[in-house]
Design a protein around this motif. Structure first.
Motif, PDB file in Angstrom:
ATOM      1  N   THR A 127    -119.960 -34.835  25.296  1.00 46.16           N
ATOM      2  CA  THR A 127    -120.761 -35.932  25.549  1.00 46.16           C
ATOM      3  C   THR A 127    -120.729 -36.773  26.912  1.00 46.16           C
ATOM      4  O   THR A 127    -121.506 -37.024  27.398  1.00 46.16           O
ATOM      5  CB  THR A 127    -120.538 -36.945  24.509  1.00 46.16           C
ATOM      6  N   ALA A 128    -119.368 -37.065  27.300  1.00 45.51           N
ATOM      7  CA  ALA A 128    -119.138 -37.664  28.565  1.00 45.51           C
ATOM      8  C   ALA A 128    -117.994 -36.716  29.367  1.00 45.51           C
ATOM      9  O   ALA A 128    -116.745 -36.731  29.284  1.00 45.51           O
ATOM     10  CB  ALA A 128    -118.540 -38.748  28.004  1.00 45.51           C
ATOM     11  N   ARG A 129    -118.571 -35.649  30.218  1.00 47.83           N
ATOM     12  CA  ARG A 129    -117.892 -34.917  30.996  1.00 47.83           C
ATOM     13  C   ARG A 129    -116.710 -35.416  31.829  1.00 47.83           C
ATOM     14  O   ARG A 129    -115.701 -35.076  32.216  1.00 47.83           O
ATOM     15  CB  ARG A 129    -118.635 -34.095  31.856  1.00 47.83           C
ATOM     16  N   GLY A 130    -116.893 -36.867  31.975  1.00 47.64           N
ATOM     17  CA  GLY A 130    -115.790 -37.479  32.956  1.00 47.64           C
ATOM     18  C   GLY A 130    -114.493 -37.487  32.374  1.00 47.64           C
ATOM     19  O   GLY A 130    -113.438 -37.503  32.870  1.00 47.64           O
ATOM     20  N   PHE A 131    -114.562 -37.410  31.228  1.00 46.06           N
ATOM     21  CA  PHE A 131    -113.051 -37.296  30.412  1.00 46.06           C
ATOM     22  C   PHE A 131    -112.360 -36.165  30.605  1.00 46.06           C
ATOM     23  O   PHE A 131    -111.171 -36.207  30.605  1.00 46.06           O
ATOM     24  CB  PHE A 131    -113.417 -37.782  28.789  1.00 46.06           C
ATOM     25  N   ALA A 132    -113.085 -35.190  30.811  1.00 42.47           N
ATOM     26  CA  ALA A 132    -112.482 -33.731  31.047  1.00 42.47           C
ATOM     27  C   ALA A 132    -111.785 -33.918  32.443  1.00 42.47           C
ATOM     28  O   ALA A 132    -110.898 -33.463  32.641  1.00 42.47           O
ATOM     29  CB  ALA A 132    -113.585 -32.549  30.869  1.00 42.47           C
ATOM     30  N   LYS A 133    -112.487 -34.718  33.354  1.00 43.24           N
ATOM     31  CA  LYS A 133    -111.758 -34.831  34.655  1.00 43.24           C
ATOM     32  C   LYS A 133    -110.641 -35.504  34.424  1.00 43.24           C
ATOM     33  O   LYS A 133    -109.613 -35.266  35.110  1.00 43.24           O
ATOM     34  CB  LYS A 133    -112.972 -35.593  35.651  1.00 43.24           C
ATOM     35  N   TYR A 134    -110.436 -36.492  33.673  1.00 46.49           N
ATOM     36  CA  TYR A 134    -109.413 -37.263  33.681  1.00 46.49           C
ATOM     37  C   TYR A 134    -108.342 -36.398  32.911  1.00 46.49           C
ATOM     38  O   TYR A 134    -107.160 -36.499  33.481  1.00 46.49           O
ATOM     39  CB  TYR A 134    -109.438 -38.429  32.497  1.00 46.49           C
ATOM     40  N   GLU A 135    -108.660 -35.560  32.165  1.00 37.31           N
ATOM     41  CA  GLU A 135    -107.480 -34.560  31.617  1.00 37.31           C
ATOM     42  C   GLU A 135    -106.856 -33.950  32.710  1.00 37.31           C
ATOM     43  O   GLU A 135    -105.710 -33.542  32.765  1.00 37.31           O
ATOM     44  CB  GLU A 135    -108.208 -33.699  30.640  1.00 37.31           C
ATOM     45  N   ARG A 136    -107.672 -33.373  33.814  1.00 36.96           N
ATOM     46  CA  ARG A 136    -107.249 -32.564  35.157  1.00 36.96           C
ATOM     47  C   ARG A 136    -106.233 -33.399  35.736  1.00 36.96           C
ATOM     48  O   ARG A 136    -105.347 -32.688  36.435  1.00 36.96           O
ATOM     49  CB  ARG A 136    -108.461 -31.998  35.711  1.00 36.96           C
ATOM     50  N   LEU A 137    -106.559 -34.572  35.862  1.00 39.24           N
ATOM     51  CA  LEU A 137    -105.788 -35.527  36.775  1.00 39.24           C
ATOM     52  C   LEU A 137    -104.184 -35.943  36.137  1.00 39.24           C
ATOM     53  O   LEU A 137    -103.772 -35.956  37.157  1.00 39.24           O
ATOM     54  CB  LEU A 137    -106.656 -36.810  36.782  1.00 39.24           C
ATOM     55  N   THR A 138    -103.908 -35.734  35.052  1.00 30.80           N
ATOM     56  CA  THR A 138    -102.810 -36.147  34.414  1.00 30.80           C
ATOM     57  C   THR A 138    -101.990 -34.995  33.826  1.00 30.80           C
ATOM     58  O   THR A 138    -103.033 -34.134  33.338  1.00 30.80           O
ATOM     59  CB  THR A 138    -102.776 -37.404  33.472  1.00 30.80           C
ATOM     60  N   ASP A 139    -100.784 -35.152  33.509  1.00 35.68           N
ATOM     61  CA  ASP A 139    -100.321 -34.000  32.637  1.00 35.68           C
ATOM     62  C   ASP A 139     -99.906 -34.496  31.377  1.00 35.68           C
ATOM     63  O   ASP A 139     -99.237 -33.688  30.679  1.00 35.68           O
ATOM     64  CB  ASP A 139     -98.819 -33.448  33.449  1.00 35.68           C
ATOM     65  N   ARG A 140    -100.215 -35.872  30.986  1.00 31.40           N
ATOM     66  CA  ARG A 140    -100.006 -36.190  29.789  1.00 31.40           C
ATOM     67  C   ARG A 140    -101.346 -36.002  28.678  1.00 31.40           C
ATOM     68  O   ARG A 140    -102.426 -35.631  29.085  1.00 31.40           O
ATOM     69  CB  ARG A 140     -99.991 -37.820  29.566  1.00 31.40           C
ATOM     70  N   GLU A 141    -101.131 -35.683  27.571  1.00 26.79           N
ATOM     71  CA  GLU A 141    -102.080 -35.436  26.447  1.00 26.79           C
ATOM     72  C   GLU A 141    -102.849 -36.514  26.269  1.00 26.79           C
ATOM     73  O   GLU A 141    -102.223 -37.826  25.758  1.00 26.79           O
ATOM     74  CB  GLU A 141    -101.684 -34.913  25.244  1.00 26.79           C
ATOM     75  N   ILE A 142    -104.241 -36.712  26.839  1.00 24.17           N
ATOM     76  CA  ILE A 142    -104.859 -38.156  26.589  1.00 24.17           C
ATOM     77  C   ILE A 142    -105.054 -38.561  25.069  1.00 24.17           C
ATOM     78  O   ILE A 142    -105.833 -37.514  24.387  1.00 24.17           O
ATOM     79  CB  ILE A 142    -106.277 -38.050  27.412  1.00 24.17           C
ATOM     80  N   PRO A 143    -104.462 -39.419  24.658  1.00 29.10           N
ATOM     81  CA  PRO A 143    -104.710 -39.821  23.175  1.00 29.10           C
ATOM     82  C   PRO A 143    -106.085 -40.073  22.764  1.00 29.10           C
ATOM     83  O   PRO A 143    -106.942 -40.864  23.531  1.00 29.10           O
ATOM     84  CB  PRO A 143    -103.756 -41.219  22.947  1.00 29.10           C
ATOM     85  N   VAL A 144    -106.687 -39.552  21.759  1.00 30.60           N
ATOM     86  CA  VAL A 144    -107.835 -39.806  21.085  1.00 30.60           C
ATOM     87  C   VAL A 144    -107.514 -40.568  19.652  1.00 30.60           C
ATOM     88  O   VAL A 144    -106.666 -40.282  18.804  1.00 30.60           O
ATOM     89  CB  VAL A 144    -108.675 -38.462  20.706  1.00 30.60           C
ATOM     90  N   ILE A 145    -108.081 -41.761  19.573  1.00 27.02           N
ATOM     91  CA  ILE A 145    -107.891 -42.948  18.352  1.00 27.02           C
ATOM     92  C   ILE A 145    -109.102 -42.816  17.754  1.00 27.02           C
ATOM     93  O   ILE A 145    -110.351 -42.811  18.006  1.00 27.02           O
ATOM     94  CB  ILE A 145    -107.551 -44.185  19.145  1.00 27.02           C
ATOM     95  N   VAL A 146    -108.950 -42.909  16.555  1.00 24.55           N
ATOM     96  CA  VAL A 146    -110.052 -43.039  15.419  1.00 24.55           C
ATOM     97  C   VAL A 146    -109.832 -44.693  14.816  1.00 24.55           C
ATOM     98  O   VAL A 146    -109.070 -44.819  14.387  1.00 24.55           O
ATOM     99  CB  VAL A 146    -110.355 -42.050  14.208  1.00 24.55           C
ATOM    100  N   LEU A 147    -111.172 -45.231  14.738  1.00 28.72           N
ATOM    101  CA  LEU A 147    -111.117 -46.588  14.322  1.00 28.72           C
ATOM    102  C   LEU A 147    -112.123 -46.483  12.974  1.00 28.72           C
ATOM    103  O   LEU A 147    -113.325 -46.086  13.136  1.00 28.72           O
ATOM    104  CB  LEU A 147    -111.883 -47.480  15.184  1.00 28.72           C
ATOM    105  N   ARG A 148    -111.517 -46.821  11.867  1.00 26.04           N
ATOM    106  CA  ARG A 148    -112.126 -46.893  10.687  1.00 26.04           C
ATOM    107  C   ARG A 148    -112.343 -48.237  10.102  1.00 26.04           C
ATOM    108  O   ARG A 148    -110.994 -49.008  10.219  1.00 26.04           O
ATOM    109  CB  ARG A 148    -111.357 -45.912   9.657  1.00 26.04           C
TER     110      ARG A 148
END
Length: 162
Positions: A127-148
């Motif tokens: 949906t938002a390709r920019g987030f894939a770019k962020y993943e390439r910039l850092t060596d940490r696993e980018i957290p995904v949070i679900v809000l219920r």
């Protein structure tokens, strides 16, 4: 699941590190709280500061998670460190509220791991390709949070048993 993503060793500049960026984020959050945003993809995340105990408001992009739940991503634009709001969620995952277009919703935050995270991440980056770019910039696993949505609390029992 636990909030356990450690900082990385490389990444982009951490956003909102200067006074102007903090001011602009606060103005954006206030606008989202009152009017929403044009595409309906942003919300104001209201957390409790893990050190201060004060209410904190941050504008974030959200993605549909099904069943009325929402995904948010602690990308920090690909910075080596997680954003401050991530640590606020970790300290108080059940004291979270989202606001947009005059609506308020109490939610519970949960970090996704493993296959759940991978499926959500695939949906987010499609949906938002920019987030894939962020993943390439850092060596940490980018957290995904679900809000219920937080289930309504039970009423306290009154002293007279009623």
């Amino acid at each position: 699941m636990s909030f356990d993503t450690r900082s990385g060793t490389r990444g982009a500049r951490q956003p909102a590190r200067n006074r102007f960026e903090r001011w602009a984020n606060l103005r954006m959050a206030e606008r989202i709280r009152r009017k929403g945003d044009r595409r309906g993809t942003k919300l104001a995340l209201v957390t409790i500061g893990h050190r201060t105990g004060l209410e904190r408001v941050t504008p974030v992009r959200w993605f549909p998670a099904g069943g009325g739940a929402r995904y948010i991503v602690a990308s920090a634009n690909g910075a080596a460190r997680n954003p401050a709001w991530y640590y606020n969620l970790a300290a108080n995952p059940d004291r979270v509220r989202i606001e947009f277009a005059g609506k308020h919703l109490d939610v519970v935050a949960e970090q996704l791991h493993g296959a759940e995270r991978a499926a959500a991440w695939a949906q987010i980056t499609a949906t938002a390709r920019g987030f894939a770019k962020y993943e390439r910039l850092t060596d940490r696993e980018i957290p995904v949070i679900v809000l219920r949505s937080r289930p309504p609390g039970r009423h306290a029992v009154s002293p007279n048993g009623g």
